[in-house]
Design an enzyme around this catalytic site. Structure first.
Site, mmCIF file in Angstrom:
data_model
loop_
_atom_site.group_PDB
_atom_site.id
_atom_site.type_symbol
_atom_site.label_atom_id
_atom_site.label_comp_id
_atom_site.label_asym_id
_atom_site.label_seq_id
_atom_site.Cartn_x
_atom_site.Cartn_y
_atom_site.Cartn_z
ATOM 1 N N GLU A 82 0.807 -1.221 0.000
ATOM 2 C CA GLU A 82 0.000 0.000 0.000
ATOM 3 C C GLU A 82 0.842 1.274 0.000
ATOM 4 O OE1 GLU A 82 -2.494 -0.712 3.386
ATOM 5 O OE2 GLU A 82 -4.030 -1.724 2.190
ATOM 6 N N GLU A 113 7.434 -22.269 7.267
ATOM 7 C CA GLU A 113 7.819 -21.410 8.385
ATOM 8 C C GLU A 113 8.842 -22.070 9.311
ATOM 9 O OE1 GLU A 113 4.864 -21.918 12.071
ATOM 10 O OE2 GLU A 113 3.919 -20.928 10.369
#
Length: 271
Positions: A82, A113
């Site tokens: 953004e 992960e």
């Protein structure tokens, strides 16, 4: 030494959720969500320390990297994505990385992960420099991908920070600046996409927004460097110019077409 108790895994304050009617579920979730902002408020001193350090490093050409897995990784990517449209910054200044690569944004990649070495490999592809900063995001504070990335970044002389929801976690011990947001047990036990995720989103908003303000990407209270990528944003930019330059709508639109941004139009007119 016994493992530190994970607040993110403690039992919910509510039981028999499946027996609640819809409005009770929603009211109880909302009751829990109200605790999040207060928990974030307690780490503002740590956020301040990070933003002030980022401002200096950013002005020297440094970049901000977010690393995470699952929900935490997606939130970092969201915040990073953004920055270009909102503040007109290049895409390579704030970067989000997720365990498992871009395919993990939409679909979980099993065991990605758990690789403690992979994050630094992912970061190294960007040719890291001494002014870069790495922020690890992990609700549990125990995610190997994130711990390893922060550890290795620090070992290479980079500034490191973390956002976690468990105090005194292994991740916090690796980071230079630790933002530990204790939101308490989740409404659904262990579902850290709820309050923990909300708190992470709030902290990320604070970090990136404050940084963009500090480096001059906002004027007054307006996003004068936003990308004019759709009609809504062109209209918003025109209204900014009408207010700042005391011109009509048509002239404001022409100025946007001529200069390509609100900031450049305002600079050209000496405002």
């Amino acid at each position: 030494m016994p493992e530190t108790k994970k607040i993110t895994e403690t039992q919910s304050n509510y039981n028999d959720l499946e027996q609640m009617d819809t409005i009770s579920i929603l009211k109880n979730m909302n009751r829990e969500d109200k605790k999040v902002a207060d928990a974030v408020a307690l780490v503002i001193p740590q956020i301040t320390k990070l933003v002030d350090a980022l401002e200096d490093r950013f002005n020297k050409g440094g970049r901000l990297f977010y690393i995470g897995a699952g929900t935490s990784g997606r939130l970092g990517i969201l915040d990073a994505s953004e920055i270009p449209p909102t503040y007109g910054m290049p895409h390579d200044r704030v970067i989000g990385l997720i365990a498992g690569g871009d395919s993990a944004i939409r679909k979980a990649v099993e065991f990605a992960e758990d690789d403690i070495e992979q994050a630094w490999k992912d970061l190294s592809a960007f040719k890291m420099n001494k002014n870069d900063t790495v922020v690890g995001i992990a609700a549990s504070g125990t995610t190997p991908y994130v711990i390893g990335g922060v550890r290795d970044a620090k070992a290479h002389g980079l500034l490191t920070a973390c956002i976690t929801n468990n105090p005194h976690s292994p991740l916090s011990k690796e980071a230079d600046i630790s933002m530990e947001v204790n939101v308490g047990p989740e409404f659904v036990t262990g579902s850290t996409r709820m309050k923990s995720g909300t708190s992470q989103k709030m902290v990320l908003n604070m970090i990136s927004t404050a940084l963009m303000i500090k480096i001059g990407r906002v004027k007054g209270n307006k996003m004068v460097n936003m990308q004019l990528s759709n009609n809504k944003l062109v209209d918003r930019g025109a209204r900014y110019l009408i207010e700042e330059l005391n011109v009509g709508y048509e002239e404001a639109e022409e100025l946007l077409k001529l200069y390509g941004s609100v900031k450049k139009a305002m600079d050209a007119k000496g405002k």
